[in-house]
Scaffold this motif. Structure first.
Motif, PDB file in Angstrom:
ATOM      1  N   ASP A 127       1.625 -10.091   1.944  1.00  0.00           N
ATOM      2  CA  ASP A 127       2.546 -11.193   2.212  1.00  0.00           C
ATOM      3  C   ASP A 127       1.997 -12.460   1.563  1.00  0.00           C
ATOM      4  O   ASP A 127       0.781 -12.612   1.392  1.00  0.00           O
ATOM      5  CB  ASP A 127       2.707 -11.417   3.721  1.00  0.00           C
ATOM      6  N   ARG A 128       2.882 -13.379   1.235  1.00  0.00           N
ATOM      7  CA  ARG A 128       2.493 -14.632   0.578  1.00  0.00           C
ATOM      8  C   ARG A 128       1.369 -15.318   1.362  1.00  0.00           C
ATOM      9  O   ARG A 128       1.451 -15.476   2.577  1.00  0.00           O
ATOM     10  CB  ARG A 128       3.693 -15.559   0.488  1.00  0.00           C
ATOM     11  N   ALA A 188      -6.796 -12.081   3.450  1.00  0.00           N
ATOM     12  CA  ALA A 188      -6.822 -11.415   4.755  1.00  0.00           C
ATOM     13  C   ALA A 188      -6.561  -9.910   4.596  1.00  0.00           C
ATOM     14  O   ALA A 188      -7.193  -9.093   5.279  1.00  0.00           O
ATOM     15  CB  ALA A 188      -5.791 -12.039   5.690  1.00  0.00           C
ATOM     16  N   THR A 189      -5.664  -9.555   3.696  1.00  0.00           N
ATOM     17  CA  THR A 189      -5.378  -8.140   3.447  1.00  0.00           C
ATOM     18  C   THR A 189      -6.598  -7.450   2.848  1.00  0.00           C
ATOM     19  O   THR A 189      -6.962  -6.346   3.259  1.00  0.00           O
ATOM     20  CB  THR A 189      -4.156  -7.994   2.524  1.00  0.00           C
ATOM     21  N   PHE A 218      -7.440   0.366  -6.802  1.00  0.00           N
ATOM     22  CA  PHE A 218      -6.112  -0.150  -6.482  1.00  0.00           C
ATOM     23  C   PHE A 218      -6.208  -1.666  -6.450  1.00  0.00           C
ATOM     24  O   PHE A 218      -7.303  -2.220  -6.433  1.00  0.00           O
ATOM     25  CB  PHE A 218      -5.567   0.427  -5.170  1.00  0.00           C
ATOM     26  N   CYS A 219      -5.067  -2.322  -6.528  1.00  0.00           N
ATOM     27  CA  CYS A 219      -5.041  -3.783  -6.570  1.00  0.00           C
ATOM     28  C   CYS A 219      -4.288  -4.340  -5.365  1.00  0.00           C
ATOM     29  O   CYS A 219      -3.377  -3.693  -4.854  1.00  0.00           O
ATOM     30  CB  CYS A 219      -4.343  -4.261  -7.842  1.00  0.00           C
ATOM     31  N   VAL A 220      -4.694  -5.517  -4.941  1.00  0.00           N
ATOM     32  CA  VAL A 220      -3.975  -6.263  -3.903  1.00  0.00           C
ATOM     33  C   VAL A 220      -3.573  -7.589  -4.520  1.00  0.00           C
ATOM     34  O   VAL A 220      -4.419  -8.333  -5.009  1.00  0.00           O
ATOM     35  CB  VAL A 220      -4.844  -6.498  -2.652  1.00  0.00           C
ATOM     36  N   SER A 221      -2.267  -7.847  -4.538  1.00  0.00           N
ATOM     37  CA  SER A 221      -1.781  -9.114  -5.095  1.00  0.00           C
ATOM     38  C   SER A 221      -1.048  -9.893  -4.032  1.00  0.00           C
ATOM     39  O   SER A 221      -0.786  -9.408  -2.964  1.00  0.00           O
ATOM     40  CB  SER A 221      -0.868  -8.845  -6.286  1.00  0.00           C
TER      41      SER A 221
END
Length: 149
Positions: free
Chosen positions: A106-107, A112-113, A146-149
């Motif tokens: 989430d924006r 935090a993710t 993997f990526c977190v954006s």
């Protein structure tokens, strides 16, 4: 005509991978235990093909996760929509992935993710900030990027 699909991932421990990715994506681990118990009772499959994980029976060499809003087969527990299937393979991962999952936080929640995923076994590899975007590269418990954006 669009085709249905699932992403299949080789794994050393498919159940651990399924648990990680269920947590990472907010998916549900598929519950095949009713079908497995029925097949065991009928003598159709051997106990050696099964394993207990998180208090229920699973196939020893496979585990899957599915999106909680997608339909599933009530007889087998198999998801009929968005899903990841983890199959046990004997060899460890070698080299860089040729395909990877992008997780969209989430924006304002990327950090935090990333922290949440690290608490569940992910490893932070690097943070990337470019004119076209910003993301974090991580690996899952078996080293898949993997990526977190």
């Amino acid at each position: 005509m669009a085709l249905g699909w699932k992403l299949v991932v080789d794994a050393g421990d498919p159940h651990r991978q399924a648990a990680f990715w269920a947590e990472a994506l907010g998916y549900q681990i598929e519950d095949n235990s009713t079908l497995i118990e029925r097949l065991l009772a009928a003598g159709t499959v051997e106990q050696s093909l099964c394993v207990e994980f998180q208090g229920r029976l699973f196939w020893r060499d496979a585990a899957a996760v599915r999106h909680p809003d997608d339909p599933f087969d009530p007889v087998s527990g198999t998801g009929l929509g968005r899903r990841l299937l983890f199959n046990r393979v004997p060899e460890p991962k070698a080299g860089k992935n040729r395909l990877h999952v992008d997780v969209h936080a989430d924006r304002g929640q990327r950090d935090a993710t990333v922290a949440r995923l690290r608490a569940h076994g992910a490893t932070l590899v690097r943070h990337v900030k470019e004119p076209g975007g910003e993301w974090s590269v991580l690996t899952d418990p078996e080293g898949n990027e993997f990526c977190v954006s």
